[in-house]
Design a protein around this motif. Sequence first.
Motif, PDB file in Angstrom:
ATOM      1  N   ALA A  40     -22.576 -14.351   7.763  1.00  0.00           N
ATOM      2  CA  ALA A  40     -23.503 -14.496   6.637  1.00  0.00           C
ATOM      3  C   ALA A  40     -24.347 -15.762   6.756  1.00  0.00           C
ATOM      4  O   ALA A  40     -25.509 -15.787   6.353  1.00  0.00           O
ATOM      5  N   ALA A  41     -23.786 -16.812   7.327  1.00  0.00           N
ATOM      6  CA  ALA A  41     -24.507 -18.087   7.443  1.00  0.00           C
ATOM      7  C   ALA A  41     -25.556 -18.076   8.546  1.00  0.00           C
ATOM      8  O   ALA A  41     -26.472 -18.902   8.548  1.00  0.00           O
ATOM      9  N   ALA A  42     -25.448 -17.147   9.482  1.00  0.00           N
ATOM     10  CA  ALA A  42     -26.380 -17.134  10.620  1.00  0.00           C
ATOM     11  C   ALA A  42     -27.792 -16.752  10.207  1.00  0.00           C
ATOM     12  O   ALA A  42     -28.767 -17.335  10.705  1.00  0.00           O
ATOM     13  N   MET A  43     -27.953 -15.789   9.311  1.00  0.00           N
ATOM     14  CA  MET A  43     -29.296 -15.311   8.954  1.00  0.00           C
ATOM     15  C   MET A  43     -30.142 -16.386   8.276  1.00  0.00           C
ATOM     16  O   MET A  43     -31.316 -16.543   8.633  1.00  0.00           O
ATOM     17  N   PRO A  44     -29.621 -17.148   7.322  1.00  0.00           N
ATOM     18  CA  PRO A  44     -30.463 -18.203   6.749  1.00  0.00           C
ATOM     19  C   PRO A  44     -30.971 -19.197   7.791  1.00  0.00           C
ATOM     20  O   PRO A  44     -32.125 -19.635   7.710  1.00  0.00           O
ATOM     21  N   ARG A  45     -30.150 -19.517   8.771  1.00  0.00           N
ATOM     22  CA  ARG A  45     -30.606 -20.426   9.840  1.00  0.00           C
ATOM     23  C   ARG A  45     -31.783 -19.824  10.606  1.00  0.00           C
ATOM     24  O   ARG A  45     -32.751 -20.514  10.931  1.00  0.00           O
ATOM     25  N   MET A  46     -31.692 -18.530  10.885  1.00  0.00           N
ATOM     26  CA  MET A  46     -32.785 -17.867  11.604  1.00  0.00           C
ATOM     27  C   MET A  46     -34.050 -17.839  10.750  1.00  0.00           C
ATOM     28  O   MET A  46     -35.150 -18.101  11.254  1.00  0.00           O
ATOM     29  N   LEU A  47     -33.916 -17.534   9.462  1.00  0.00           N
ATOM     30  CA  LEU A  47     -35.088 -17.459   8.593  1.00  0.00           C
ATOM     31  C   LEU A  47     -35.752 -18.822   8.426  1.00  0.00           C
ATOM     32  O   LEU A  47     -36.988 -18.921   8.372  1.00  0.00           O
ATOM     33  N   ILE A  48     -34.952 -19.873   8.359  1.00  0.00           N
ATOM     34  CA  ILE A  48     -35.517 -21.232   8.299  1.00  0.00           C
ATOM     35  C   ILE A  48     -36.284 -21.534   9.575  1.00  0.00           C
ATOM     36  O   ILE A  48     -37.414 -22.037   9.537  1.00  0.00           O
ATOM     37  N   GLU A  49     -35.682 -21.222  10.722  1.00  0.00           N
ATOM     38  CA  GLU A  49     -36.347 -21.439  11.999  1.00  0.00           C
ATOM     39  C   GLU A  49     -37.670 -20.666  12.067  1.00  0.00           C
ATOM     40  O   GLU A  49     -38.707 -21.206  12.454  1.00  0.00           O
ATOM     41  N   LEU A  50     -37.646 -19.402  11.675  1.00  0.00           N
ATOM     42  CA  LEU A  50     -38.855 -18.577  11.719  1.00  0.00           C
ATOM     43  C   LEU A  50     -39.912 -19.074  10.738  1.00  0.00           C
ATOM     44  O   LEU A  50     -41.103 -19.022  11.030  1.00  0.00           O
ATOM     45  N   GLY A  51     -39.478 -19.578   9.589  1.00  0.00           N
ATOM     46  CA  GLY A  51     -40.426 -20.144   8.625  1.00  0.00           C
ATOM     47  C   GLY A  51     -41.109 -21.390   9.156  1.00  0.00           C
ATOM     48  O   GLY A  51     -42.280 -21.644   8.840  1.00  0.00           O
ATOM     49  N   ARG A  52     -40.405 -22.150   9.946  1.00  0.00           N
ATOM     50  CA  ARG A  52     -40.976 -23.375  10.527  1.00  0.00           C
ATOM     51  C   ARG A  52     -41.882 -23.086  11.727  1.00  0.00           C
ATOM     52  O   ARG A  52     -42.634 -23.959  12.145  1.00  0.00           O
ATOM     53  N   HIS A  53     -41.781 -21.884  12.265  1.00  0.00           N
ATOM     54  CA  HIS A  53     -42.554 -21.530  13.465  1.00  0.00           C
ATOM     55  C   HIS A  53     -43.269 -20.190  13.262  1.00  0.00           C
ATOM     56  O   HIS A  53     -42.886 -19.174  13.859  1.00  0.00           O
ATOM     57  N   PRO A  54     -44.315 -20.159  12.441  1.00  0.00           N
ATOM     58  CA  PRO A  54     -45.010 -18.893  12.188  1.00  0.00           C
ATOM     59  C   PRO A  54     -45.600 -18.263  13.444  1.00  0.00           C
ATOM     60  O   PRO A  54     -45.823 -17.053  13.497  1.00  0.00           O
ATOM     61  N   GLU A  55     -45.810 -19.047  14.481  1.00  0.00           N
ATOM     62  CA  GLU A  55     -46.337 -18.507  15.736  1.00  0.00           C
ATOM     63  C   GLU A  55     -45.360 -17.513  16.386  1.00  0.00           C
ATOM     64  O   GLU A  55     -45.747 -16.738  17.272  1.00  0.00           O
ATOM     65  N   LEU A  56     -44.098 -17.498  15.938  1.00  0.00           N
ATOM     66  CA  LEU A  56     -43.119 -16.556  16.476  1.00  0.00           C
ATOM     67  C   LEU A  56     -43.345 -15.133  15.969  1.00  0.00           C
ATOM     68  O   LEU A  56     -42.828 -14.186  16.552  1.00  0.00           O
ATOM     69  N   GLY A  57     -44.108 -14.987  14.880  1.00  0.00           N
ATOM     70  CA  GLY A  57     -44.525 -13.656  14.455  1.00  0.00           C
ATOM     71  C   GLY A  57     -43.958 -13.113  13.165  1.00  0.00           C
ATOM     72  O   GLY A  57     -44.359 -12.038  12.723  1.00  0.00           O
ATOM     73  N   LEU A  58     -43.020 -13.803  12.524  1.00  0.00           N
ATOM     74  CA  LEU A  58     -42.519 -13.314  11.238  1.00  0.00           C
ATOM     75  C   LEU A  58     -43.571 -13.580  10.173  1.00  0.00           C
ATOM     76  O   LEU A  58     -44.019 -14.714   9.995  1.00  0.00           O
ATOM     77  N   TRP A  97     -25.881 -13.841  17.843  1.00  0.00           N
ATOM     78  CA  TRP A  97     -25.464 -12.520  18.297  1.00  0.00           C
ATOM     79  C   TRP A  97     -24.288 -12.624  19.268  1.00  0.00           C
ATOM     80  O   TRP A  97     -23.308 -11.879  19.171  1.00  0.00           O
ATOM     81  N   GLN A  98     -24.350 -13.561  20.186  1.00  0.00           N
ATOM     82  CA  GLN A  98     -23.262 -13.751  21.147  1.00  0.00           C
ATOM     83  C   GLN A  98     -21.978 -14.191  20.440  1.00  0.00           C
ATOM     84  O   GLN A  98     -20.884 -13.728  20.780  1.00  0.00           O
TER      85      GLN A  98
END
Length: 162
Positions: A40-58, A97-98
């Motif tokens: 459950a804790a993994a997804m918020p970390r990913m969403l924060i990362e993606l929010g900080r890097h809009p060039e990734l496409g989210l 994922w790993q």
Amino acid sequence: MAGAIIPRRVCAELDGEFVVFLIGMRINRPLRVWRWLPVAAAMPRMLIELGRHPELGLLHARTHFGLRNVMVVQYWRSFDALEAYSRNKNAAHLPAWQAFQQAIGTNGDVGIWHETYVVRAGAYENVFVNMPPYGLGAAGALRDANEARRDARGRMAAGRAG
């Protein structure tokens, strides 16, 4: 992204093709907190990362909670961007994922799932009334849902006209 309520009918449009990605987890054994909490804790970390890097496409994401389920609806610029993020060794997803595969695998404690939909330009429609920007309305550009966009068929046609 919260916003003010828009007190009229609007619809959202995105230029070109985009991706709707649904991802979630189901807690199958609620008492095994040490098993499902790291997942459950993994997804918020990913969403924060993606929010900080809009060039990734989210483009936008919204999390929905149920009793045993958590689901995130995501809008992506392209399938290529989504896939590149999922395979990026320097991003949060691949190590998470790993870790899931190593700690949980197929033991049944926690279920995870995703669905990916590639949406062609003009192959969708939507309407929002008395809502803040929400869903596709937060990912795309809002337009008044009147005249040519007053009904579902008109909104589909307007999207195809681009």
